[in-house]
Enzyme design. Structure first.
Site, PDB file in Angstrom:
ATOM      1  N   ASP A  87      62.970   5.152 -44.764  1.00  0.00           N
ATOM      2  CA  ASP A  87      61.657   5.000 -44.036  1.00  0.00           C
ATOM      3  C   ASP A  87      60.579   6.040 -44.004  1.00  0.00           C
ATOM      4  O   ASP A  87      59.472   5.894 -43.964  1.00  0.00           O
ATOM      5  CB  ASP A  87      62.153   4.456 -42.433  1.00  0.00           C
ATOM      6  CG  ASP A  87      60.670   4.157 -41.699  1.00  0.00           C
ATOM      7  OD1 ASP A  87      59.972   3.289 -42.064  1.00  0.00           O
ATOM      8  OD2 ASP A  87      60.771   4.576 -40.603  1.00  0.00           O
ATOM      9  N   LEU A 135      81.420  -8.329 -33.798  1.00  0.00           N
ATOM     10  CA  LEU A 135      82.714  -8.240 -33.164  1.00  0.00           C
ATOM     11  C   LEU A 135      83.331  -6.991 -32.813  1.00  0.00           C
ATOM     12  O   LEU A 135      84.580  -6.666 -32.462  1.00  0.00           O
ATOM     13  CB  LEU A 135      83.740  -9.187 -34.128  1.00  0.00           C
ATOM     14  CG  LEU A 135      83.630 -10.678 -34.431  1.00  0.00           C
ATOM     15  CD1 LEU A 135      84.356 -11.306 -35.316  1.00  0.00           C
ATOM     16  CD2 LEU A 135      83.388 -11.425 -33.065  1.00  0.00           C
ATOM     17  N   CYS A 136      82.588  -5.852 -32.873  1.00  0.00           N
ATOM     18  CA  CYS A 136      83.003  -4.607 -32.472  1.00  0.00           C
ATOM     19  C   CYS A 136      83.186  -4.449 -31.008  1.00  0.00           C
ATOM     20  O   CYS A 136      82.261  -4.837 -30.540  1.00  0.00           O
ATOM     21  CB  CYS A 136      82.004  -3.829 -32.992  1.00  0.00           C
ATOM     22  SG  CYS A 136      82.221  -3.290 -34.785  1.00  0.00           S
ATOM     23  N   HIS A 137      83.810  -3.729 -30.722  1.00  0.00           N
ATOM     24  CA  HIS A 137      84.069  -3.239 -29.048  1.00  0.00           C
ATOM     25  C   HIS A 137      82.973  -2.258 -28.727  1.00  0.00           C
ATOM     26  O   HIS A 137      82.805  -1.366 -29.646  1.00  0.00           O
ATOM     27  CB  HIS A 137      85.528  -2.671 -28.792  1.00  0.00           C
ATOM     28  CG  HIS A 137      86.540  -3.837 -29.112  1.00  0.00           C
ATOM     29  ND1 HIS A 137      86.978  -3.958 -30.092  1.00  0.00           N
ATOM     30  CD2 HIS A 137      87.346  -4.554 -28.114  1.00  0.00           C
ATOM     31  CE1 HIS A 137      88.210  -4.927 -30.032  1.00  0.00           C
ATOM     32  NE2 HIS A 137      88.235  -5.510 -28.749  1.00  0.00           N
ATOM     33  N   MET A 158      83.877   1.742 -38.076  1.00  0.00           N
ATOM     34  CA  MET A 158      82.399   1.095 -37.977  1.00  0.00           C
ATOM     35  C   MET A 158      81.367   2.114 -37.532  1.00  0.00           C
ATOM     36  O   MET A 158      80.114   1.824 -37.995  1.00  0.00           O
ATOM     37  CB  MET A 158      82.540  -0.136 -37.328  1.00  0.00           C
ATOM     38  CG  MET A 158      83.443  -1.367 -38.065  1.00  0.00           C
ATOM     39  SD  MET A 158      83.121  -1.587 -39.709  1.00  0.00           S
ATOM     40  CE  MET A 158      81.298  -2.239 -39.538  1.00  0.00           C
ATOM     41  N   GLU A 159      81.544   2.620 -36.601  1.00  0.00           N
ATOM     42  CA  GLU A 159      80.608   3.534 -35.837  1.00  0.00           C
ATOM     43  C   GLU A 159      80.177   4.621 -36.873  1.00  0.00           C
ATOM     44  O   GLU A 159      79.149   5.071 -37.023  1.00  0.00           O
ATOM     45  CB  GLU A 159      81.212   4.262 -34.597  1.00  0.00           C
ATOM     46  CG  GLU A 159      81.282   3.330 -33.630  1.00  0.00           C
ATOM     47  CD  GLU A 159      82.275   1.974 -33.438  1.00  0.00           C
ATOM     48  OE1 GLU A 159      81.958   1.245 -32.848  1.00  0.00           O
ATOM     49  OE2 GLU A 159      83.181   2.471 -34.367  1.00  0.00           O
TER      50      GLU A 159
END
Length: 165
Positions: free
Chosen positions: A133, A80-82, A118-119
């Site tokens: 990793d 739901l992020c733009h 969020m970014e």
């Protein structure tokens, strides 16, 4: 549509369905977010990375680029992020012998209608995962520490800074 109270979740409709928030009526403001996290490992693993002895190459440089790329793709990962036109993303990765391991901090910035928390969080998460990793052949016991928002500015809610523990 019914008004939402201040404590309600903005991504849920009255019927409980998930929705992308309509930000069209919001003002464009400069918005910035900073997030942090860390990867702890053995002292030997930290030394191997710092001396350039990781088989996959330059761990810190690759993790930095991975974090920047991840910030730009956040809307593809979080449903739901733009999609955003980021004006700045930086990822700083510093060795910390006291952990031992690496501390990771990301900054995301734009001028727009929605925040960039969020970014910044995605950048830190992916940078930490990339460190894991690239060094897992040396140390499978590494741990990714708390990934968390440090601060955010801009928008209607203004400034927020994490309180000291």
């Amino acid at each position: 549509m019914a008004e939402k109270d201040a404590g309600s979740l903005t991504h849920l409709g009255a019927d409980g369905a998930a929705n992308m928030v309509d930000v069209a009526s919001k003002d464009d403001t400069v918005r910035e977010a900073v997030a942090e996290g860390h990867v702890s490992m053995t002292a030997e693993t930290l030394d191997a990375i710092l001396s350039g002895n990781a088989k996959k190459g330059d761990v810190v440089s690759v993790a930095r680029i991975a974090g920047i790329m991840a910030a730009k793709k956040t809307h593809e990962l979080i449903p739901l992020c733009h999609p955003l036109m980021l004006s700045k993303v930086s990822v700083e990765i510093e060795p910390d012998p006291a952990l031992p391991g690496f501390r990771v901090e990301a900054l995301a910035r734009l001028t727009g209608k929605t925040g960039v928390e969020m970014e910044a969080l995605t950048a830190v998460s992916v940078a930490c995962l990339t460190i894991y990793d690239m060094a897992k052949a040396i140390d499978k016991g590494m741990e990714i520490g708390p990934v968390r928002l440090v601060s955010k500015t801009g928008g209607k809610s203004g400034e927020w800074t994490r309180s000291a523990p």
